[in-house]
Write an enzyme that holds these catalytic residues in place. Structure first.
Site, mmCIF file in Angstrom:
data_model
loop_
_atom_site.group_PDB
_atom_site.id
_atom_site.type_symbol
_atom_site.label_atom_id
_atom_site.label_comp_id
_atom_site.label_asym_id
_atom_site.label_seq_id
_atom_site.Cartn_x
_atom_site.Cartn_y
_atom_site.Cartn_z
ATOM 1 N N LYS A 59 0.830 -1.196 0.000
ATOM 2 C CA LYS A 59 0.000 0.000 0.000
ATOM 3 C C LYS A 59 0.865 1.246 0.000
ATOM 4 C CE LYS A 59 -3.769 2.218 2.581
ATOM 5 N NZ LYS A 59 -4.637 2.122 3.777
ATOM 6 N N ARG A 61 -17.260 5.046 13.515
ATOM 7 C CA ARG A 61 -17.712 6.379 13.127
ATOM 8 C C ARG A 61 -19.183 6.437 12.757
ATOM 9 N NH1 ARG A 61 -13.000 7.232 8.796
ATOM 10 N NH2 ARG A 61 -13.698 5.096 8.434
ATOM 11 N N SER A 111 -7.923 9.427 7.946
ATOM 12 C CA SER A 111 -6.595 9.808 7.469
ATOM 13 C C SER A 111 -6.621 10.125 5.982
ATOM 14 C CB SER A 111 -5.593 8.684 7.748
ATOM 15 O OG SER A 111 -5.431 8.455 9.123
#
Length: 201
Positions: free
Chosen positions: A79, A128, A165
């Site tokens: 990644k 969230r 992020s």
């Protein structure tokens, strides 16, 4: 049989991490209720590229519940990332420095293997909203099947319910103001890295 009187009694709970159940019993109300001992230890995993105020909020709340909390940075070489693993760990150490029971580490491979090797019984994840539920619940159920590690979900502070992020990086890359979304020390590094990338392009 007469129903038990509710006067002079209190409900006490005991948690069993291995079974995931909550046992409720009724006992005489103590004059001075004993303080509950904190749970032993937990891990907060993630890529943290970079760490946000939403992440930090979860760390601190977990640290109030557990004797020791490990913030574990996932090493994923496939990644692309803005910061290296070492840089992310440095930033994390800076922001958790005021909390003596929070440590920073890294791992690769299965998170449950990391937990098993270090005797960590609980994974703490921030939740969230509904967008997180499907993925995180599947992961929690798979982790429970693989080992006896439990997952605790912490509802995100509404101030940071939209925060990630990836979103922070995207906004910062296009010159947006992300102050207040990441710790000050992280903001300085993020701004410098974005300027480096912009100058090199």
């Amino acid at each position: 049989m007469k129903p038990a009187s509710r006067l002079g009694t209190s409900a006490s709970t005991s948690r069993r991490a291995s079974s995931g159940t909550i046992c409720i019993s009724v006992s005489p109300a103590p004059t001075n209720p004993p303080q509950e001992a904190p749970l032993p230890q937990a891990v907060c995993p993630g890529s943290f590229d970079p760490v946000t105020n939403g992440h930090l909020d979860v760390f601190v709340r977990a640290a109030a519940l557990f004797e020791k909390v490990t913030v574990a940075v996932l090493i994923n070489k496939t990644k692309s990332s803005l910061f290296t693993v070492d840089e992310r760990m440095d930033m994390l150490r800076e922001v958790v420095a005021p909390y003596p029971n929070i440590e920073v580490d890294s791992f690769h491979g299965l998170l449950v293997d990391y937990c098993r090797n270090r005797g960590i019984p609980v994974i703490v994840k921030g939740m969230r909203g509904f967008g997180d539920v499907d993925y995180e619940l599947q992961m929690a159920q798979m982790n429970r099947r693989l080992t006896d590690v439990e997952t605790m979900f912490v509802s995100t502070n509404p101030l940071y319910g939209f925060l990630s992020s990836s979103l922070v990086k995207e906004v910062a890359t296009y010159g947006g103001d992300v102050s207040g979304l990441v710790p000050e020390s992280v903001l300085a590094r993020l701004t410098a890295r974005v300027e480096e990338r912009r100058a090199g392009s």
